[in-house]
Design a protein around this motif. Structure first.
Motif, mmCIF file in Angstrom:
data_model
loop_
_atom_site.group_PDB
_atom_site.id
_atom_site.type_symbol
_atom_site.label_atom_id
_atom_site.label_comp_id
_atom_site.label_asym_id
_atom_site.label_seq_id
_atom_site.Cartn_x
_atom_site.Cartn_y
_atom_site.Cartn_z
ATOM 1 N N ILE A 9 43.087 62.054 -16.447
ATOM 2 C CA ILE A 9 44.148 61.045 -16.538
ATOM 3 C C ILE A 9 45.109 61.236 -15.370
ATOM 4 N N PHE A 10 45.258 60.217 -14.531
ATOM 5 C CA PHE A 10 46.195 60.288 -13.409
ATOM 6 C C PHE A 10 47.590 59.883 -13.885
ATOM 7 N N ASP A 11 48.604 60.548 -13.319
ATOM 8 C CA ASP A 11 49.978 60.153 -13.632
ATOM 9 C C ASP A 11 50.265 58.740 -13.144
ATOM 10 N N ASN A 12 49.643 58.362 -12.038
ATOM 11 C CA ASN A 12 49.728 56.984 -11.557
ATOM 12 C C ASN A 12 48.691 56.160 -12.311
ATOM 13 N N PRO A 13 49.091 55.278 -13.214
ATOM 14 C CA PRO A 13 48.111 54.567 -14.052
ATOM 15 C C PRO A 13 47.195 53.642 -13.258
ATOM 16 N N THR A 14 47.603 53.250 -12.044
ATOM 17 C CA THR A 14 46.739 52.383 -11.247
ATOM 18 C C THR A 14 45.634 53.149 -10.540
ATOM 19 N N ALA A 15 45.783 54.482 -10.442
ATOM 20 C CA ALA A 15 44.812 55.333 -9.729
ATOM 21 C C ALA A 15 44.611 54.867 -8.298
ATOM 22 N N VAL A 16 45.693 54.421 -7.656
ATOM 23 C CA VAL A 16 45.664 53.991 -6.264
ATOM 24 C C VAL A 16 46.625 54.870 -5.478
ATOM 25 N N PHE A 17 46.134 55.455 -4.364
ATOM 26 C CA PHE A 17 46.926 56.405 -3.601
ATOM 27 C C PHE A 17 46.801 56.096 -2.112
ATOM 28 N N THR A 18 47.691 56.693 -1.333
ATOM 29 C CA THR A 18 47.657 56.561 0.121
ATOM 30 C C THR A 18 47.415 57.932 0.740
ATOM 31 N N PRO A 19 46.872 57.995 1.966
ATOM 32 C CA PRO A 19 46.651 59.287 2.613
ATOM 33 C C PRO A 19 47.941 60.105 2.688
ATOM 34 N N GLY A 20 47.829 61.413 2.443
ATOM 35 C CA GLY A 20 48.971 62.301 2.465
ATOM 36 C C GLY A 20 49.749 62.362 1.171
ATOM 37 N N GLN A 21 49.432 61.505 0.219
ATOM 38 C CA GLN A 21 50.171 61.456 -1.041
ATOM 39 C C GLN A 21 49.692 62.546 -1.992
ATOM 40 N N SER A 22 50.591 63.005 -2.871
ATOM 41 C CA SER A 22 50.210 63.959 -3.910
ATOM 42 C C SER A 22 49.494 63.223 -5.026
ATOM 43 N N LEU A 23 48.407 63.823 -5.469
ATOM 44 C CA LEU A 23 47.597 63.254 -6.543
ATOM 45 C C LEU A 23 47.789 64.159 -7.754
ATOM 46 N N THR A 24 48.487 63.665 -8.755
ATOM 47 C CA THR A 24 48.802 64.474 -9.921
ATOM 48 C C THR A 24 48.245 63.836 -11.183
ATOM 49 N N GLY A 25 48.053 64.676 -12.191
ATOM 50 C CA GLY A 25 47.542 64.180 -13.463
ATOM 51 C C GLY A 25 47.211 65.344 -14.369
ATOM 52 N N ARG A 26 46.312 65.089 -15.301
ATOM 53 C CA ARG A 26 45.965 66.115 -16.273
ATOM 54 C C ARG A 26 44.540 65.882 -16.778
ATOM 55 N N VAL A 27 43.932 66.977 -17.186
ATOM 56 C CA VAL A 27 42.620 66.934 -17.830
ATOM 57 C C VAL A 27 42.839 67.169 -19.319
ATOM 58 N N LEU A 28 42.303 66.271 -20.135
ATOM 59 C CA LEU A 28 42.433 66.363 -21.589
ATOM 60 C C LEU A 28 41.090 66.785 -22.180
ATOM 61 N N VAL A 29 41.101 67.896 -22.931
ATOM 62 C CA VAL A 29 39.890 68.401 -23.592
ATOM 63 C C VAL A 29 40.157 68.440 -25.094
ATOM 64 N N ALA A 30 39.268 67.807 -25.862
ATOM 65 C CA ALA A 30 39.374 67.827 -27.319
ATOM 66 C C ALA A 30 38.089 68.406 -27.909
ATOM 67 N N PRO A 149 46.929 52.459 5.175
ATOM 68 C CA PRO A 149 47.620 51.349 5.838
ATOM 69 C C PRO A 149 47.248 51.262 7.309
ATOM 70 N N LEU A 150 47.192 50.032 7.812
ATOM 71 C CA LEU A 150 46.963 49.802 9.236
ATOM 72 C C LEU A 150 48.091 48.903 9.738
ATOM 73 N N ASN A 151 49.021 49.492 10.463
ATOM 74 C CA ASN A 151 50.171 48.781 11.011
ATOM 75 C C ASN A 151 49.791 48.192 12.359
ATOM 76 N N LEU A 152 49.718 46.875 12.434
ATOM 77 C CA LEU A 152 49.314 46.218 13.671
ATOM 78 C C LEU A 152 50.295 46.478 14.804
ATOM 79 N N ASN A 153 51.529 46.824 14.494
ATOM 80 C CA ASN A 153 52.522 47.085 15.535
ATOM 81 C C ASN A 153 52.276 48.405 16.261
ATOM 82 N N ASP A 154 51.395 49.253 15.714
ATOM 83 C CA ASP A 154 51.072 50.511 16.386
ATOM 84 C C ASP A 154 50.189 50.300 17.611
ATOM 85 N N GLU A 155 49.618 49.114 17.762
ATOM 86 C CA GLU A 155 48.772 48.791 18.916
ATOM 87 C C GLU A 155 49.458 47.694 19.715
#
Length: 420
Positions: A9-30, A149-155
């Motif tokens: 289970i990701f803390d971010n419910p959308t499970a969408v991340f960007t490079p360099g971002q922290s990916l946090t969540g938990r594993v649930l075992v029953a 992300p791809l910033n067109l202003n970088d080119e």
């Protein structure tokens, strides 16, 4: 009995991340009863794969031709992060009940976007495994999306005007006529989904040949690169949008100032850091000659991104005064633009390439970057991974009306591990 549920289970419910971002969540075992285990391990992985099969032939020693299949493939790994949640030194016991194990990793700063295509994919997964002695391991795998992300202003070169020109001579009854010159001009060459491409087309027909039509096509070319058993490429091309202009007679000239919309539904992926899949966009302008003569065409390479050029937001296009369209009023004759970083565009120019309302044209546009936190719309990616969308190439060439074709990025469903 034993392990009844195993979830990531990701803390971010959308499970969408960007490079360099922290990916946090938990594993649930029953578990419903006590279970002996060696350990619980969690693995995160980012990788790209390409693969396709070709039929080839070879001649045997007796002179007969044999057909056989060859699989061409390649892989790239971007990161692999493993952690042990439980165990690591002998066996332990999981008593009946539920347990939660948190995790926290940082994604690398340079990653390609999630992509899923006909001959390859870029995919990010998280997999948890419970090592059970003398029994089948319990495991669950889930996918998450990365939007790079791809910033067109970088080119800086993307903000510069671009001009391509081609000249062709036709031979008529053993007498060479004058040249036909086709010129295509763009004020800049970087765009985002939903944005308008303003262009000027000049056709100077000094030949004795009638030009029946001028066709403008926005094309997408995907290239997949295999490395085994040898280096080979496989490509697929699609037409995202098409405009058709009236032609001109022999010894005539004409200039068109037109607008082509990049489909809002284009599933753009930043594959800058992927070495085995490339994504290119071409604006093709073709002067269709009558009779048996060869057409004249010009290709202008453009770049897609998800952060628009600053110049596209405040610079007049082709000297036409900027107007601020009312996006909520489709009857005002304006084209809607992105809701984030709004791009002011001139009014549609009367001509031969006006948009056609549904069902033949593109449906009313909505913002590619809405305020809602829907990751599929923000990224231009579908939810991982929808049913395959096939592009019907038999629809072209071209009807009498101008068509903004639907986006082409065929997606193929990915098998997911069943719930335990």
């Amino acid at each position: 009995m034993g392990v009844t549920s195993l979830q990531i289970i990701f803390d971010n419910p959308t499970a969408v991340f960007t490079p360099g971002q922290s990916l946090t969540g938990r594993v649930l075992v029953a578990t419903s009863s006590s279970v002996k285990i060696r350990g619980i391990k969690l693995k995160f992985r980012g990788e790209a794969k390409v693969s396709w099969t070709e039929q080839e032939s070879r001649r045997s020693d007796n002179g007969e031709t044999q057909n056989y299949s060859v699989i061409y493939d390649a892989e790239e790994e971007y990161f692999e992060n493993k952690m042990t949640l439980v165990g690591g030194g002998g066996e332990s016991q999981l008593e009946a009940g539920e347990r939660v194990y948190p995790f926290n990793i940082s994604l690398p700063h340079q990653l390609p976007s999630t992509f899923n295509g006909e001959h390859g994919h870029v995919r990010y997964t998280a997999k948890v495994t419970i090592d059970i002695p003398w029994a089948k391991d319990k495991e669950t795998e889930t996918t998450f999306q990365v939007i790079s992300p791809l910033n067109l202003n970088d080119e800086p070169s993307l903000a510069e005007p671009k001009k391509e020109e081609k000249e062709k001579f036709y031979c008529c009854c053993c007498c060479e006529s004058g040249p036909t010159t086709l010129v295509v001009c763009l004020p800049y060459s970087g765009f985002v989904p939903g944005q308008i491409i303003p262009l000027t087309v000049e056709l100077d027909n000094n030949s004795n040949v009638t030009i029946d039509a001028v066709k403008i096509k926005l094309k997408r070319d995907l290239l997949f690169k295999a490395r085994h058993p040898s280096e080979k490429t496989n490509s697929s091309s699609s037409e995202l949008a098409v405009l058709r202009l009236q032609g001109i007679e022999a010894h005539a000239s004409k200039t068109w100032t037109e607008q082509m919309i990049v489909p809002n539904s284009l599933m753009f992926s930043n594959l800058k850091y992927c070495g085995i899949i490339t994504d290119q966009y071409i604006l093709n302008v073709e002067a269709v000659a009558g009779g048996m003569y060869e057409n004249t065409d010009v290709n202008v390479k453009i770049t897609m991104g998800n952060i628009p050029l600053t110049i596209a937001q405040d610079a007049p296009q082709f000297g036409i005064p900027i107007q601020s369209p009312n996006q909520n009023d489709p009857s005002n004759g304006q084209f809607p633009t992105n809701s984030i970083n709004p791009i002011n565009v001139p009014a549609p120019i009367p001509g031969f390439a006006q948009q056609v309302p549904p069902p033949y044209g593109q449906p009313p546009f909505t913002s590619p970057y809405p305020q809602q936190t829907d990751p599929a719309l923000i990224s231009g990616q579908p939810s991982l991974y929808p049913q395959m969308q096939m592009y019907n190439q038999s629809q072209l060439p071209y009807p009498d009306v101008n068509i903004q074709q639907p986006a082409f990025n065929p997606s193929y469903p990915t098998a997911t591990a069943p719930s335990l």
